[in-house]
Enzyme design. Structure first.
Site, short mmCIF file in Angstrom:
data_model
loop_
_atom_site.label_atom_id
_atom_site.label_comp_id
_atom_site.label_asym_id
_atom_site.label_seq_id
_atom_site.Cartn_x
_atom_site.Cartn_y
_atom_site.Cartn_z
N GLU A 41 47.57 26.56 32.60
CA GLU A 41 46.00 26.55 33.02
C GLU A 41 45.20 26.46 31.62
OE1 GLU A 41 44.11 28.54 35.80
OE2 GLU A 41 45.63 28.64 37.22
N GLU B 66 51.22 30.69 33.85
CA GLU B 66 49.98 30.19 34.27
C GLU B 66 49.33 30.18 33.02
OE1 GLU B 66 48.83 29.17 36.80
OE2 GLU B 66 50.41 29.65 38.28
N PRO C 144 42.74 42.38 52.68
CA PRO C 144 43.06 41.04 53.45
C PRO C 144 41.90 40.11 53.35
CG PRO C 144 43.84 42.99 54.56
CD PRO C 144 43.02 43.48 53.50
N GLU D 232 37.85 22.91 33.90
CA GLU D 232 37.51 23.16 32.08
C GLU D 232 37.48 24.77 32.17
OE1 GLU D 232 33.39 22.50 31.31
OE2 GLU D 232 32.84 22.81 33.65
N GLY E 240 44.90 32.18 36.89
CA GLY E 240 46.06 32.67 37.61
C GLY E 240 46.67 31.76 38.69
#
Length: 305
Positions: free
Chosen positions: A179, A175, A202, A241, A159
């Site tokens: 990634e 993404e 939060p 990885e 992400g």
């Protein structure tokens, strides 16, 4: 009696009288030398002329600076006024900064507001997406593809942050490719990804307040490919990885500090959704950073995925 030859004898040092005819036959250079004044008075005149030219140049330059300096000072004062207004009205007042508590690991950090050009300020959370990338074997066993972060060395879901002007769905496709190298055809995107939930606590990330939209994305080698053509997801971008973890080991073998932020909570929520229709066995939930992480989970995703 001597006969006169008609020649007039003159002494050698006596010059010929000047006439109009021999004036015209004089060398122009020698004439120019006679016309140009020489001597101390001529040098003084040349120095005076140079001094006058120098004074005129100096006064001209000073006049230009006199005109430019007030304009520059006015511009500088205007910029100072604008910056002072921005500091007073745009920045968060000293002593009223927000402090976000928690995170993983637990740590308190102060934060301030970001303001727009119109000096309207809002302390808003950042928006991110998390992807639970999974695959299904021929025996209907599920495995999850996770990454090991390059900064903390912890396991994490795939992400990142949503770019300005980008939808969360497009961020998932971007993404996933950055990634892991997975390229998802646009026509397969809607069918391949399903919403898991929205995670807005939060305390979930100690960097800042981040709201994450979590998606489940099924990797199907038959209809998807990778950038290197191998069909096997590999680490890229900031992922150290890519690791394949059996879904049943999430929260059992890999738990607690193994995971970054609240990603274990996201994975356990996905695990519950996947197992809800296949087994009555409860999912063991251990090692989460908070048991009461604020989130909105989708129901019935297991049937759709």
């Amino acid at each position: 009696m001597e006969r006169s030859s008609g020649l007039v004898h003159r002494p050698a040092n006596q010059s010929l009288p000047t006439t109009e005819s021999n004036k015209s036959t004089m060398n122009p250079l020698s004439r120019r030398r006679h016309l140009v004044p020489t001597g101390p008075s001529a040098n003084r005149n040349a120095i005076l002329h140079l001094a006058i030219l120098a004074m005129i140049t100096i006064f001209a330059v000073l006049a230009i600076f006199v005109k430019l300096i007030p304009a520059k000072a006015s511009l500088k004062s205007s910029s100072k006024l604008l910056s002072s207004k921005a500091l007073v009205s745009a920045a968060c007042p000293h002593g009223e900064e927000r402090t976000w508590h928690g995170g993983h690991p637990v740590e308190d950090r102060p934060g301030s507001c970001w303001c727009g050009a119109d000096e309207y300020c809002m302390c808003t959370p950042s928006v991110a997406i998390d992807i639970v990338l999974y695959s299904t074997s021929k025996k209907d066993e599920h495995s999850v593809w996770v990454v090991r972060r390059g900064d903390t060395g912890q396991l994490a879901t795939i992400g990142g942050f949503v770019d300005v002007g980008e939808t969360t769905e497009n961020a998932v496709l971007r993404e996933a490719e950055e990634e892991t190298g997975i390229i998802i055809p646009p026509e397969r995107a809607d069918a391949a990804m399903k919403l898991i939930g929205v995670y807005s606590d939060p305390r979930r990330d100690n960097r800042r307040h981040i709201v994450s939209v979590a998606y489940a994305l099924e990797f199907q080698s038959s209809s998807m490919t990778t950038k290197d053509g191998t069909g096997v997801p590999k680490g890229g971008d900031d992922a150290k990885e890519v690791i394949v973890v059996p879904l049943e080991e999430i929260g059992v073998k890999f738990k607690g500090e193994d995971w970054y932020a609240d990603h274990l909570t996201i994975l356990l929520d996905f695990k519950e959704q996947m197992m809800a229709k296949t087994t009555a066995k409860a999912v063991v939930r251990e090692g989460e950073i908070y048991e009461d992480v604020a989130r909105a989970r989708c129901e019935g995703v297991a049937e759709e995925v």
